[in-house]
Design an enzyme around this catalytic site. Structure first.
Site, PDB file in Angstrom:
ATOM      1  CE  LYS A  51      22.261  32.588  42.287  1.00 20.08           C
ATOM      2  NZ  LYS A  51      23.163  32.118  43.362  1.00 20.08           N
ATOM      3  CE  LYS A  96      29.706  30.856  41.846  1.00 19.55           C
ATOM      4  NZ  LYS A  96      28.226  30.885  41.912  1.00 19.55           N
ATOM      5  CG  ASP A 100      35.622  20.647  31.912  1.00 22.14           C
ATOM      6  OD1 ASP A 100      36.660  20.167  31.416  1.00 22.14           O
ATOM      7  OD2 ASP A 100      34.756  19.969  32.477  1.00 22.14           O
ATOM      8  NE  ARG A 112      21.345  32.617  52.452  1.00 18.93           N
ATOM      9  CZ  ARG A 112      22.481  32.019  52.815  1.00 18.93           C
ATOM     10  NH1 ARG A 112      22.453  31.058  53.719  1.00 18.93           N
ATOM     11  NH2 ARG A 112      23.626  32.377  52.288  1.00 18.93           N
TER      12      ARG A 112
END
Length: 248
Positions: A34, A63, A66, A216
């Protein structure tokens, strides 16, 4: 849609060399990687192509949110990069999501690339009921997720991003062919960080998640490849699959 619980490793950095190193270490160990908004804003298409050159599928998590014409323009710009998955905010509405899907189809055919799957972000995993109420959404988080997921399906999207806690309800309501991409996944004992609605990888995969976005716990490990393999083993055990090194 293939095996449940496939791992998408989140390369959450603006450092291209670091991201390329992670991608090489994780190649053939995870389903893909990603790249998020921070990386793309810092490095643009040239940085994206550095990661793509490793040869792994890329989940481009921008993401987008608009007006329909602007989101369509964004899809015209990024579809030639041939990402595997692109995110838009389902809260942008059905017309915006349809514009994203239609533009991706048109551009993929025009450019001779595979159409990216367009996935609608429902409610961010950093938000809970109290956060939604603060911005004027009185419905419980689970109801808002379900509402936006149904809207995404009506718009022709390939699936949604949801937290691990909404997997079962969405899978039952929207069917097996609707992709569920799930962040907020943490191996047992890991720090949940800024995520509020979390579960373990094994639990999320068993519940029916198609892809698990994990950052992480993999990239911060001393050996990211080994960490990804251990998480993959946990997933395989949870869903009853024999162990696999490559999860593509």
């Amino acid at each position: 849609m293939g095996s449940k619980g496939q791992i998408l490793a989140a390369l959450d950095t603006v450092n291209i060399d670091q991201a390329v190193d992670w991608a090489h270490r994780l190649d053939r160990t995870v389903a893909g990687v990603k790249l998020g908004l921070e990386f793309f804003l810092a490095n643009g298409p040239l940085g994206y192509r550095r990661i793509a050159a490793v040869g792994m599928p890329i989940f481009l998590d921008l993401k987008l949110h608009d007006i329909p014409n602007t989101v369509a323009g964004a899809l015209r710009a990024i579809t030639p990069l041939a990402p595997s998955i692109v995110t838009v905010h389902a809260a942008g509405g059905q017309a915006m999501m349809q514009a994203a899907r239609e533009t991706a189809e048109e551009q993929a055919e025009k450019r001779g690339v595979k159409r990216p799957k367009i996935i609608g972000v429902t409610v961010l995993t950093s938000l809970d009921d109290k956060d939604l109420a603060a911005v004027g959404q009185a419905a419980p988080t689970s109801d808002q997720v379900k509402r936006l997921a149904n809207l995404a399906k009506a718009a022709g999207l390939d699936g949604v991003v949801c937290s691990p806690h909404e997997i079962e309800a969405l899978r039952a309501e929207l069917g097996e062919d609707f992709l569920l991409v799930v962040p907020g996944v943490r191996p047992q004992g890991s720090d949940s960080g800024d995520q509020k609605r979390v579960r373990t990888p094994g639990d999320a995969a068993k519940a029916g998640a198609d892809y698990l976005v994990i950052g992480r716990p993999i990239t911060a490990a001393a050996d990211p490849r080994d960490a990804a393999c251990r998480i993959g083993t946990e997933i395989d055990a949870a869903i009853g699959h024999p162990p696999a090194q490559a999860r593509r």
